[in-house]
Design a protein around this motif. Structure first.
Motif: not given
Length: 200
Positions: A13-14, A19-21, A32-34, A160-162
């Motif tokens: 979660s952190r 990565q995707w705040p 929609g957010h990116y 790493d959610l890159r």
């Protein structure tokens, strides 16, 4: 990851928040957010939605794995799946197919997509996560279930959610680290794009 290979939900979660705040891990909200880093590919020629034969399933899987291989999640692929419940607890699931597709996944977190709904009718999104050693074919069952609309809200990513990869019944949304990387991927697979000006 913890030493035994299991996931640490709080650490994941952190990492997501770093990565995707701008967006919680709700798959259909990502584009929609990116929008400046998003691209959508269709999974069959002429934007056909659902495969009708094994030959078409092969095309669907080949397109998914082609893009995933270029994104290079190695050595592990993070697989996030979702279910929905009437209570904050992660059971009983509404979609038992999710647990069949990803039986080793651990419960990650509970989200409320519509917090303004009447509490008596509120639906809770239960997210599950697991890592699998990356190789083509490792998620055939999940991708076929997505293609058949048996499960949805799947997110694939390196640990790493890159980048984020959201397969849906008809294609995949990809969120890249930068606009330049999005454009490069788009140019490599222009034949798989929608002809609609919105990219959908």
């Amino acid at each position: 990851m913890l030493p035994n290979g299991s996931l640490d939900p709080q650490a994941l979660s952190r990492l997501w928040e770093r990565q995707w705040p701008e967006c919680p891990p709700i798959a259909h909200w990502l584009r929609g957010h990116y929008p400046d880093r998003w691209i959508r590919f269709h999974s069959l020629p002429e934007s056909k939605r659902y495969p009708d034969s094994e030959a078409e399933y092969a095309i669907v899987l080949d397109r998914h794995y082609t893009v995933l291989a270029e994104l290079n999640p190695s050595p592990d692929l993070l697989v996030i799946t979702a279910d929905w419940t009437d209570t904050p607890a992660p059971t009983p699931p509404k979609w038992p197919r999710r647990s069949e597709v990803a039986p080793a996944a651990q419960h990650w977190q509970t989200l409320i997509e519509r917090p303004d709904d009447d509490p008596e009718f509120r639906i809770y999104t239960q997210l599950y996560a697991e890592t699998r050693p990356w190789r083509p074919g490792i998620i055939d069952v999940a991708l076929r279930a997505v293609a058949d609309d048996e499960i949805y809200s799947v997110i694939l990513s390196p640990p790493d959610l890159r980048w984020l990869y959201h397969p849906y019944d008809g294609g995949a949304d990809v969120i890249l680290p930068t606009t330049a990387e999005r454009d490069a991927l788009k140019n490599r697979h222009r034949a798989w794009l929608s002809t609609h000006s919105s990219g959908l």
